[in-house]
Motif scaffolding. Structure first.
Motif: not given
Length: 285
Positions: A141-144, A146-147, A149, A216-217, A219
């Motif tokens: 997921s995008p949240e995963q 980012r985490e 990374h 996935w993220a 940004e």
């Protein structure tokens, strides 16, 4: 299964009790799941030099210390003895790095010893107890993303504070355990202070992670963690608890920003191609 010859010596010496199954076979080594008493571990059997396909070793070995002057001279002359010593040093580098990085709190498998040229270490598993998948094999997921990374950038910082750079960091050299990413495969680890290509390799490592997780993220593509941490390292200001922002002001008189961004995009494309190749190979099997 039939016990590989390289692991029979470990059984004879009581280091392990049984070889359970093969785990993976790569360009540098074959890894097996083994039992040692009540513990299930893995054993990394390094391939002979003639079977190895890893290229550009000279670039990775620059700056590495050789234990004796005789060995250093032999390696420099590329004699038969020198090649043997170079091979031994290549394997010892991963063992030494694992112990050093584990002590420094880096998320790496716990080493359990090096016997007869075989590295025995922790088997990283998932929440169900099966062998943990590689980062390049999981959907996020995008949240995963980012985490993961953030966690992996922190591991790169901790390694750099130890004076080391992974040198071949990619989604396929990271396992996903119940508590997050675990970094593996260190035979090509680079000396940050002694290798002229250290900065380039550090940026490539970080860009590989950013290119993959940025799928996935997106940004993350606008971050510059590698450049930021290297600037702090060069200035002597990088610490294990340094707070990074991902922002970096480039000297546009010296840096072609388009080329830097192209390098990130190339790393992203390479990660995608490698994933597609693995998926095609899995379907063929």
């Amino acid at each position: 299964m039939k016990t590989p010859t390289a692991l029979q010596a470990l059984i004879d010496d009581g280091v392990i009790d049984e070889v359970l199954r093969p785990l993976k076979s790569g360009k540098e080594a074959a890894v097996f799941v083994v039992r040692s008493g009540d513990d299930v571990r893995c054993a990394k059997v390094y391939k002979d030099m003639a079977q190895r396909s890893f290229q550009q070793r000279v670039q990775y070995q620059e700056g590495r210390k050789v234990r004796g002057s005789r060995e250093a001279r032999a390696i420099g002359k590329a004699s038969k003895y020198g090649r043997k010593q170079q091979e031994t040093a290549w394997k010892n580098t991963e063992v030494d790095a694992l112990y050093q990085l584990r002590e420094a709190g880096v998320r790496v498998p716990e080493p359990h010893g090096y016997f007869h040229g075989v590295l025995v270490m922790e088997l990283v598993t998932d929440a169900e107890g099966f062998s943990a998948p590689r980062l390049g094999e999981v959907e996020l997921s995008p949240e995963q993303a980012r985490e993961f990374h953030a966690v992996l950038v922190r591991q790169v910082v901790l390694m750099l504070c130890c004076g080391l750079i992974h040198g071949d960091l990619s989604p396929y050299n990271v396992l996903v355990g119940p508590e997050g990413p675990v970094v593996i495969d260190f035979p090509q680890v680079v000396s940050a202070a002694g290798n002229n290509a250290a900065r380039q390799m550090l940026l490539r490592d970080v860009n590989n992670l950013t290119a993959y997780l940025g799928r996935w993220a997106p940004e993350l593509f606008e971050t510059w963690y590698g450049e930021e941490m290297w600037a702090l390292f060069e200035a002597g200001d990088l610490h294990t608890d340094s707070a990074l922002t991902g922002k970096f002001t480039h000297d546009e008189r010296r840096v072609d920003l388009d080329s830097v961004r192209d390098a990130i995009n190339e790393a992203r494309d390479e990660a995608l191609i490698r994933q597609q190749g693995r998926e095609a190979a899995a379907l063929a099997d």
